[in-house]
Design a protein around this motif. Structure first.
Motif, mmCIF file in Angstrom:
data_model
loop_
_atom_site.group_PDB
_atom_site.id
_atom_site.type_symbol
_atom_site.label_atom_id
_atom_site.label_comp_id
_atom_site.label_asym_id
_atom_site.label_seq_id
_atom_site.Cartn_x
_atom_site.Cartn_y
_atom_site.Cartn_z
ATOM 1 N N GLU A 4 32.248 -5.147 -16.538
ATOM 2 C CA GLU A 4 31.638 -4.969 -17.868
ATOM 3 C C GLU A 4 30.263 -4.319 -17.725
ATOM 4 N N PHE A 62 34.913 -12.163 -25.040
ATOM 5 C CA PHE A 62 34.536 -13.266 -24.144
ATOM 6 C C PHE A 62 33.009 -13.341 -24.031
ATOM 7 N N ALA A 83 41.938 -9.523 -18.241
ATOM 8 C CA ALA A 83 41.907 -10.696 -17.346
ATOM 9 C C ALA A 83 43.238 -11.455 -17.324
ATOM 10 N N ARG A 84 43.835 -11.669 -18.508
ATOM 11 C CA ARG A 84 45.083 -12.445 -18.562
ATOM 12 C C ARG A 84 46.202 -11.622 -19.193
ATOM 13 N N GLY A 144 34.854 -9.768 -12.993
ATOM 14 C CA GLY A 144 35.046 -9.143 -14.303
ATOM 15 C C GLY A 144 33.765 -8.720 -14.995
ATOM 16 N N THR A 188 30.773 -13.423 -21.593
ATOM 17 C CA THR A 188 30.035 -12.482 -20.731
ATOM 18 C C THR A 188 30.066 -11.065 -21.325
ATOM 19 N N THR A 189 31.172 -10.740 -21.959
ATOM 20 C CA THR A 189 31.313 -9.423 -22.582
ATOM 21 C C THR A 189 30.289 -9.283 -23.707
ATOM 22 N N ASP A 213 40.344 -5.735 -22.184
ATOM 23 C CA ASP A 213 39.862 -6.732 -21.224
ATOM 24 C C ASP A 213 41.135 -7.421 -20.736
ATOM 25 N N ARG A 255 37.971 -26.856 -23.691
ATOM 26 C CA ARG A 255 39.036 -26.126 -22.999
ATOM 27 C C ARG A 255 39.389 -26.828 -21.688
ATOM 28 N N SER A 287 37.846 -24.126 -15.148
ATOM 29 C CA SER A 287 38.193 -22.719 -15.292
ATOM 30 C C SER A 287 39.484 -22.417 -14.541
ATOM 31 N N LYS A 326 41.812 -14.004 -12.449
ATOM 32 C CA LYS A 326 42.814 -14.650 -13.314
ATOM 33 C C LYS A 326 44.199 -14.128 -12.913
HETATM 34 N N1 F0G Z 1 36.890 -11.481 -19.743
HETATM 35 C C1 F0G Z 1 37.546 -12.622 -20.010
HETATM 36 C C2 F0G Z 1 38.559 -12.666 -21.087
HETATM 37 C C3 F0G Z 1 37.247 -13.769 -19.269
HETATM 38 O O1 F0G Z 1 37.877 -14.893 -19.542
HETATM 39 C C4 F0G Z 1 36.278 -13.681 -18.239
HETATM 40 C C5 F0G Z 1 35.940 -14.857 -17.436
HETATM 41 C C6 F0G Z 1 35.634 -12.461 -17.998
HETATM 42 C C7 F0G Z 1 35.972 -11.381 -18.781
HETATM 43 C C8 F0G Z 1 34.585 -12.309 -16.941
HETATM 44 O O2 F0G Z 1 35.156 -12.308 -15.698
HETATM 45 O O3 F0G Z 1 34.329 -14.378 -14.550
HETATM 46 O O4 F0G Z 1 35.330 -12.499 -13.264
HETATM 47 O O5 F0G Z 1 33.104 -12.249 -14.278
HETATM 48 N N2 F0G Z 1 36.303 -15.997 -17.712
HETATM 49 C C9 F0G Z 1 36.095 -17.211 -16.939
HETATM 50 C C10 F0G Z 1 36.626 -18.372 -17.725
HETATM 51 C C11 F0G Z 1 34.734 -17.389 -16.433
HETATM 52 O O6 F0G Z 1 36.443 -19.513 -17.259
HETATM 53 O O7 F0G Z 1 37.250 -18.172 -18.767
HETATM 54 P P1 F0G Z 1 34.425 -12.900 -14.375
#
Ligand code: F0G
Length: 455
Positions: free
Chosen positions: A101, A121, A215-216, A97, A123-124, A213, A403, A47, A256
């Motif tokens: 959510e 994603f 994150a990136r 993250g 978790t979402t 969202d 990945r 990750s 991220k």
């Molecule tokens: N949204 C996206 C696009 C993510 O990639 C992630 C987490 C989250 C939400 C959730 O965030 O981990 O802080 O609770 N992605 C990690 C990954 C786990 O490896 O892609 P989080």
């Protein structure tokens, strides 16, 4: 490859275990890469989340952490940084993250709702489905062709989105639309500004809230600068301000693009929504001025958010991903192109064509690259896609990928060359590789704890 825009001040040793020990270790986990201890991994690309290196400025900011229960000065510094970079005045901290959510979805989603978006994603999606609602995937078809070089494969298909809104808005079943940048599940692919504007227009037309969202988001903005007409001379920071100006708010995994090891937040424009979210924020995360974060972590986030949108940093970051992609192309390893922002996604269906989907080719490839080179990646395929919540059948996504993430400011070109060579060696013995079958799986988010045996 361009030189790193930083130098190394502290090193963390890593070791390569002998091959027979790696074989034994991965078998002991039930062939699940999440079960390995980090010391058993040589190059950890599981990750890019919380795995990067902080800067000297972040480490010194850490000492300024104000750990007051209410009204922490660190919270206000973080809030200012978020307002500055993203333009949102209301901020609720969360521990990461998915907690953001959880809070947002608790405030907005009810049973039978639908949340249209671009390959949500996991978790979402799990948070949506946990509330007996549905995620509607409106990602463009180009995203599902690994060889299609379309520059914005994270885009939403606006016709699909319109169709979803036309059907569900009159039934009051759309709490918000969600745009994920970059689109992790589609290969770390960006969303264009033009597409974001199109989504915003549709949300305005149907009077629906639009969330990002984020994150990136910084990598997404750099891609816009590099690839979209009219943005070449704008800084990524300016592009970010425009991008977020089309949204009502965002959820953020700060692990991220905010360059910290833990943390998250919800940021938004509307005071009433902030009040609604605060109720759940306090219930699940903590008081509104810390929400699951320590003062020192909020300080490092305030600094990291700005470093993460810096163009010099981003230029190297995206060049590194592209460098690994170029090495793999040279070695004949099929992967999603163009390279995404934070990771390379190897096309397991092409690397291991003899393994049927029910024997999990991408999971198998993850096991093999660990055995081959001590490299840990993560499956983005049928294991992650989990079972349909209603029929309980396996879901087979269109792509079956392994990945390999690049933690931020962590590895050098030599590490990447080792990874490419390892994959090349796996490919050479691919016809001898056996797939996997499940011996145990949990009822939800099975990715993390499912156990397998070799077929
Ligand atoms: N949204 C996206 C696009 C993510 O990639 C992630 C987490 C989250 C939400 C959730 O965030 O981990 O802080 O609770 N992605 C990690 C990954 C786990 O490896 O892609 P989080």
């Amino acid at each position: 490859m361009i030189p790193e825009p930083y130098r190394i001040k502290m090193v963390e040793p890593i070791h390569l275990l002998p091959r027979n020990v790696r074989e034994e270790k991965i078998e002991n986990t039930g062939f699940n890469l999440f079960g390995l201890r980090s010391e058993e991994v040589f190059i950890d690309m599981l990750s890019d989340s919380g795995t990067g290196a902080m800067s000297t400025q972040q480490w010194s900011a850490l000492m300024m952490g104000d750990e007051s229960y209410a009204g922490s000065a660190s919270f206000y510094r973080m809030k200012e940084s978020i307002a500055d970079v993203m333009g949102f005045p209301y901020v609720l901290p969360t521990h990461q993250g998915r907690a953001a959510e959880n809070v947002l979805h608790s405030a907005l989603i009810k049973e039978h709702d639908v949340v249209p978006g671009n390959s949500h994603f996991d978790t979402t999606k799990a948070h949506i489905e946990f509330r007996k609602a549905h995620a509607i995937d409106c990602t463009i078809d180009e995203a599902f062709d690994p060889d299609n070089l379309f520059p914005f494969k994270g885009n939403l298909n606006l016709e699909k989105l319109r169709a979803a809104l036309t059907e569900y808005v009159p039934q009051k079943r759309v709490p918000f639309v969600l745009v994920t940048v970059t689109c992790n599940s589609a290969g770390g692919q960006p969303v264009s500004m033009e597409n974001m504007r199109g989504v915003k227009q549709l949300c305005d037309e149907f009077k629906v809230t639009l969330f990002v969202d984020a994150a990136r988001y910084a990598e997404n903005c750099k891609f816009i600068q590099m690839r979209e007409t009219g943005y070449a001379s704008k800084s990524s920071a300016t592009i970010a301000r425009e991008f977020f100006s089309y949204a009502d708010g965002c959820t953020m995994s700060s692990k991220k693009d905010a360059l910290v090891n833990i943390g998250g937040f919800i940021a938004m424009r509307d005071e009433e929504l902030y009040r609604q979210c605060s109720i759940y924020g306090i219930l699940f995360e903590g008081f509104v001025t810390y929400g699951g974060m320590s003062g020192r972590d909020m300080e490092t986030l305030a600094v990291g958010l700005k470093e993460g949108i810096d163009d010099e940093y981003l230029e190297h970051r995206l060049a590194q991903t592209k460098y690994l992609s170029d090495l793999l192309t040279e070695a004949g390893v099929p992967h999603v192109k163009p390279a995404g922002g934070h990771a390379i996604y190897v096309d397991a269906l092409k690397v291991l064509p003899n393994i049927p989907r029910e024997h999990f080719p991408a999971q198998t490839l993850g096991v093999e690259i660990y055995i081959e080179a001590g490299v840990r990646g993560v499956e983005i395929g049928a294991v992650l896609a989990d079972r349909d919540p209603v029929t309980r059948e396996n879901r087979y996504p269109r792509l079956e990928l392994l990945r390999l993430c690049l933690p931020r400011r962590t590895f050098t070109s030599n590490h990447l060359e080792w990874v490419a060579e390892g994959l090349h060696n796996v490919m050479r013995r691919s016809s001898f590789i056996r797939g996997l079958q499940i011996t145990y799986e949990p009822p939800i988010l099975r990715h993390f704890t499912t156990k397998f045996v070799r077929v």
